[in-house]
Scaffold this active site. Structure first.
Site, PDB file in Angstrom:
ATOM      1  N   ASP A  13      17.710  32.721  -4.703  1.00  0.00           N
ATOM      2  CA  ASP A  13      16.834  32.672  -3.424  1.00  0.00           C
ATOM      3  C   ASP A  13      16.314  34.460  -4.208  1.00  0.00           C
ATOM      4  O   ASP A  13      15.057  35.210  -3.761  1.00  0.00           O
ATOM      5  CB  ASP A  13      17.286  33.107  -1.972  1.00  0.00           C
ATOM      6  CG  ASP A  13      17.954  31.743  -1.178  1.00  0.00           C
ATOM      7  OD1 ASP A  13      16.354  31.439  -1.338  1.00  0.00           O
ATOM      8  OD2 ASP A  13      18.718  31.743  -0.343  1.00  0.00           O
ATOM      9  N   GLU A  71      20.380  39.075  -2.222  1.00  0.00           N
ATOM     10  CA  GLU A  71      19.746  37.966  -2.593  1.00  0.00           C
ATOM     11  C   GLU A  71      18.154  38.380  -1.956  1.00  0.00           C
ATOM     12  O   GLU A  71      17.397  37.735  -1.978  1.00  0.00           O
ATOM     13  CB  GLU A  71      19.824  36.685  -2.121  1.00  0.00           C
ATOM     14  CG  GLU A  71      20.459  36.767  -0.901  1.00  0.00           C
ATOM     15  CD  GLU A  71      21.643  35.184  -0.193  1.00  0.00           C
ATOM     16  OE1 GLU A  71      21.562  33.994  -0.987  1.00  0.00           O
ATOM     17  OE2 GLU A  71      22.470  35.138   1.070  1.00  0.00           O
ATOM     18  N   CYS A 117      26.346  34.560  -8.828  1.00  0.00           N
ATOM     19  CA  CYS A 117      27.098  33.431  -8.137  1.00  0.00           C
ATOM     20  C   CYS A 117      25.643  32.534  -7.855  1.00  0.00           C
ATOM     21  O   CYS A 117      26.048  31.125  -7.756  1.00  0.00           O
ATOM     22  CB  CYS A 117      26.990  33.710  -6.479  1.00  0.00           C
ATOM     23  SG  CYS A 117      28.328  34.580  -5.869  1.00  0.00           S
ATOM     24  N   HIS A 126      18.070  22.502  -3.039  1.00  0.00           N
ATOM     25  CA  HIS A 126      19.626  22.161  -2.907  1.00  0.00           C
ATOM     26  C   HIS A 126      20.006  21.313  -3.431  1.00  0.00           C
ATOM     27  O   HIS A 126      21.173  21.503  -3.372  1.00  0.00           O
ATOM     28  CB  HIS A 126      20.091  22.920  -1.648  1.00  0.00           C
ATOM     29  CG  HIS A 126      19.721  24.144  -1.175  1.00  0.00           C
ATOM     30  ND1 HIS A 126      18.785  25.569  -0.494  1.00  0.00           N
ATOM     31  CD2 HIS A 126      20.722  25.677  -1.300  1.00  0.00           C
ATOM     32  CE1 HIS A 126      19.103  26.187  -0.013  1.00  0.00           C
ATOM     33  NE2 HIS A 126      19.800  26.801  -0.776  1.00  0.00           N
TER      34      HIS A 126
END
Length: 566
Positions: A476, A452, A523, A210
């Protein structure tokens, strides 16, 4: 000249001085106090105010327990430390223990010692002492220890309300630098001035962590998994080149290499300038099919970039960033104002707010998330939100209130079952009824699910019936399908987000969504991989959502595709 090879987290070229980020050193330097006696006095004044607050709380609670209260408490008002001795076993124990921490406990001594010994501000000493105590004891499951951590957090918050919280920005110096670090957390990166960062190099982390994703949002070249020497002084203030395309670092490059990279950096800028011609062009394939390109953003600062590059809207607003890099929960009004500004800025363009995906590596001390053996598989995303319904309802209320001012959508992370959707829909219904009863205007908004997990893929059609759109979170989805931690540097060469299983799952999600008249948006970071743009369009993906800096390269790739010829 020394050459180091790592993994590219974000492309680009940077040339500049290396500056090492050592958390303790930077934080202490930033919060140095000129007058230690004044800081000790400030702390003592704040401590007395908090003791009085606790005393008043105690008295109010005692009034409700008059039948069991100690007669001595009905006399003249007493200091709380006296009450602690007299009344240590009644139902007000929590307040008494908080008072004890401030009266003569280890917390008090630690704060005073830090102010005196390290010559830092009272606010910083309170923050650091709290964080260190939480870090030290958070792994223990003893209820008494957990209660003590809660009490430390409570009195710290009360003290900081009086002392004021020190500025969170991490000072990197006057000139822009290439930042080198062992690892960087999301919160730390958010506290840094983007204008002072030429590039980022880390020992740990991965291209899909992240922190790396946030670096992409900031449009900063980033390389991870570099073998930085333990004697970091060897690198400090050295000139370095980051090649974010190949994941290579050149330390003290010779003249020939430096000249070559100066030329490449200029060419890189020219290429970017060339791509800018596409910022006002449509997201249309050669044969006329429109496929929207949206932006993934983490903060309001990214809105201007999204508009500048011509994003069709915001496909993923990572709302959890609003909960990080701070000392307490954001309130409903704060969230509402942020979402309202986003909605107004984007006008008629769709803005999809993903509800807070907290947990795993996205944590803040005030959240008090218990330590887990495997946090990536633990209580995160929608699971955490449904465990803390007040937190979740606060965010949903803020989103619905802001919907009146633009075109908002809401997407739920980590959904694995229809039972979870039952709970979510019940909460949304509660919020809407409460807003109607209060006369607060809102719009009916589109909702979506972040696909995900393999479980979500396998019940794709059932989930698609419940919402208006599906978002595919490839980061993920890849790690859960491959059973590999995407942030583990030892697995970088084995972690394959082009694995046939991942591509098959994306196709399954698209088919499931379309079977229920749901639009499907890709996404995750994979959406920006232009090697797969044609593949995604062939699968029938309706939209792609990428960090703002990747919009134009993806648009260029998309406009070169002719679906009819596939």
């Amino acid at each position: 000249m020394e050459i180091y090879k790592g993994a590219s987290a974000f492309a680009g070229i940077a040339i500049g001085k290396i500056r090492f980020y050592r958390k303790g050193e930077y934080q202490i330097r930033q919060h140095q106090a000129d007058d230690v006696k004044k800081e000790l006095k400030n702390f003592d004044v704040a401590r007395r105010h908090v003791m009085q607050t606790l005393k008043e709380e105690y008295d109010r609670m005692s009034e409700k327990q008059m039948d069991t209260a100690d007669p001595e408490l009905d006399m003249e008002p007493q200091p709380l430390d006296r009450i602690v001795k007299v009344n240590g076993e009644n139902g007000t124990n929590q307040i008494l223990e908080q008072a004890e921490l401030l009266g003569s406990g280890s917390f008090l001594r630690a704060v005073q010692s830090m102010i005196t010994g390290e010559k830092v501000t009272a606010a910083y000493a309170v923050q650091t002492t709290r964080d260190e105590m939480q870090s030290t004891f958070s792994r223990l499951n003893d209820p008494t220890i957990k209660e003590r951590i809660h009490n430390v957090s409570r009195i710290s918050s009360l003290l900081l309300e009086i002392l004021g919280e020190d500025e969170n920005k991490i000072d990197l110096g006057e000139e822009p630098v290439i930042l080198a670090a062992d690892a960087l957390s999301l919160a730390e990166l958010m506290e840094m001035d983007k204008e002072k960062l030429l590039g980022i190099v880390t020992r740990k982390g991965s291209a899909t962590s992240h922190a790396a994703i946030l670096a992409k949002n900031m449009d900063i070249p980033c390389v991870t998994g570099i073998g930085i020497p333990q004697s970091e002084e060897e690198w400090e203030d050295s000139i370095a080149i980051i090649d974010g395309y190949t994941g290579t670092i050149y330390l003290e490059p010779d003249n020939e290499v430096r000249k070559e990279y100066e030329i490449r950096r200029k060419a890189d800028l020219v290429e970017r300038e060339s791509l800018l011609k596409l910022k006002d062009k449509g997201d249309i394939t050669k044969d006329g099919r429109e496929v929207g390109i949206y932006a993934n953003i983490g903060s309001l600062d990214d809105l201007n970039s999204a508009l500048y590059y011509g994003a069709k809207g915001i496909g993923l607003l990572r709302s959890e960033f609003q909960y990080l890099g701070r000392e307490n929960y954001p309130g409903e009004e704060e969230l509402f104002q942020a979402y309202k500004k986003t909605a107004e800025t984007m006008g008629d363009r769709l803005v999809v707010i993903r509800t807070a995906d907290l947990g795993a590596d996205k944590q803040a001390s005030y959240l008090e998330i218990p330590v887990e053996t495997n946090p990536l598989m633990g209580n995160r995303g929608i699971r955490l939100s449904l465990d803390r319904k007040n937190l979740f309802k606060t965010q949903i209320r803020a989103i619905y209130r802001a919907s009146w001012y633009g075109n908002l959508g809401m997407m739920y992370p980590m959904i694995c079952s229809e039972e979870e959707m039952d709970e979510v829909e019940a909460l949304v219904m509660e919020v809407k009824e409460e807003l109607k009863a209060a006369g607060v205007p809102f719009k009916e908004i589109r909702t979506g699910i972040m696909m995900e997990t393999p479980a979500a893929v396998m019940i794709g059609e059932e989930l698609a019936k419940r919402v208006d759109f599906l978002g595919i979170g490839t980061n993920d989805l890849t790690q859960y399908t491959l059973a590999m931690d995407r942030q583990n540097p030892l697995l970088q060469k084995k972690y394959d987000d082009h694995h046939p299983a991942i591509l098959k799952m994306i196709k399954m999600i698209v088919d499931a969504g379309h079977a229920q008249n749901c639009k499907v948006c890709l996404c995750g970071e994979l959406a920006a991989d232009t090697r797969l743009t044609e593949t995604f369009l062939q699968m029938g993906v309706d939209a792609l959502s990428v960090v703002p800096a990747c919009i134009l390269p993806v648009r260029k790739a998309l406009r070169a595709v002719c679906i009819a010829e596939m």
